[in-house]
Design an enzyme around this catalytic site. Sequence first.
Site, PDB file in Angstrom:
ATOM      1  N   CYS A 113      23.272  28.394  35.857  1.00 37.64           N
ATOM      2  CA  CYS A 113      23.746  28.657  35.765  1.00 37.64           C
ATOM      3  C   CYS A 113      25.194  27.434  35.386  1.00 37.64           C
ATOM      4  CB  CYS A 113      24.060  29.398  37.702  1.00 37.64           C
ATOM      5  SG  CYS A 113      23.600  30.310  37.495  1.00 37.64           S
ATOM      6  N   HIS A 250      32.118  28.918  38.258  1.00 42.58           N
ATOM      7  CA  HIS A 250      30.976  30.086  37.934  1.00 42.58           C
ATOM      8  C   HIS A 250      31.427  31.159  38.967  1.00 42.58           C
ATOM      9  CE1 HIS A 250      27.411  31.471  37.505  1.00 42.58           C
ATOM     10  NE2 HIS A 250      26.744  31.431  38.334  1.00 42.58           N
ATOM     11  N   ASN A 280      27.602  38.383  37.529  1.00 45.37           N
ATOM     12  CA  ASN A 280      27.308  36.759  37.258  1.00 45.37           C
ATOM     13  C   ASN A 280      26.114  36.944  36.167  1.00 45.37           C
ATOM     14  OD1 ASN A 280      25.618  33.853  37.947  1.00 45.37           O
ATOM     15  ND2 ASN A 280      24.914  34.551  39.350  1.00 45.37           N
TER      16      ASN A 280
END
Length: 323
Positions: A113, A250, A280
């Site tokens: 990520c 994020h 996500n």
Amino acid sequence: MIRSVVRGTGAALPRRIMKNADFEGMVETSDEWIAQRTGIRQRHIAGDDETTASLGEAAARAALANAGLTPADIDLIVLATSTPNNTFPATAVEIQNRLGMHHGFAFDMQAVCSGFVYAVATADLYIRGGLAKRVLVIGSETFSRILDWSDRSTCVLFGDGAGAMILEAGEGAGAIADRGVLAASLRSDGIHKDKLFVDGGPSTTGTVGQLRMEGREVFKHAVGMITDVIEATFSQAGISADDLDWFVPHQANKRIIDASAKKLGIAEQKVVVTVDLHGNTSAASVPLALAVAVADGRIKKGDLVLLEAMGGGFTWGAVLVRW
Ligand code: ACO
């Protein structure tokens, strides 16, 4: 001094949208549980003809159009991804070929990520080191291909997509008023490698594997790690949270985003949130959020923008950019 200045951004999402309610017949869950615990309402899921390379190419073309440039103007492509089309060659090279670009060089970066934040910091070093003048930085993922669709604790969290940003060498005075990348702080610690991982790979099982996560453990560490690396970036740049125009974190979980912003003293109206729309998307989440906030006119030339991410490894990092 040389600064890496943002020339353009772009994004691409798979055609198919999957709403929280669409999981209700697949696993024991509910729209309410997913929305309350994560802030996610929907995510895009790649079709058979959509891949990390095709989405990355589309995001790259959008960023080139936004910048008024063509592939001929780019001399490096850095692709952040954990879901490459093939184990090798690098998907960045495939995107390079799809763009009809047969000069320069391209490579993938893998920091899960945090990949896009790592890639921006890396591209900045290539530009400041004189190895590249214009870099296409892409985050592209198809996490739907590595999810265990029978595991409700993970399959509801992720989505597919791609975002891109073009960085270009420019002149700066070495001051905080300069446009471009101003500061960056990157961290990793493999002691946490088993908290969020994929249970396969070329050198172990010879298979692709599926994503496994101890969600509560990730959550426990996230806010502390995110705030540490942001405070390091603030101190490098000699600024405080009040100086920021936009915080683009994020997009994993709205509760992590809110808790981090609160701990850092960043006002709610300065936080860009797209987790509700995209879920996500790992390395694509920050550039997708950036592209949304640029397109709707929130992020403007001269704004001070903080990017942040944390993910598997763990890896985490922050980058401060004057737009
Ligand atoms: N629907 C309904 N119930 C569920 C679901 C679901 N989709 N998933 C888990 N549950 C259940 C659990 O089984 C558990 O039940 P039990 O109490 O009977 O055992 C209960 O809900 C609570 O589970 P927790 O894991 O404690 O729930 P929590 O409030 O921590 O939320 C979540 C889970 C959303 C995964 C959270 O821990 C989280 O967001 N963690 C961060 C993980 C993350 O964002 N990772 C992304 C990658 S890393 C990064 O990008 C930062």
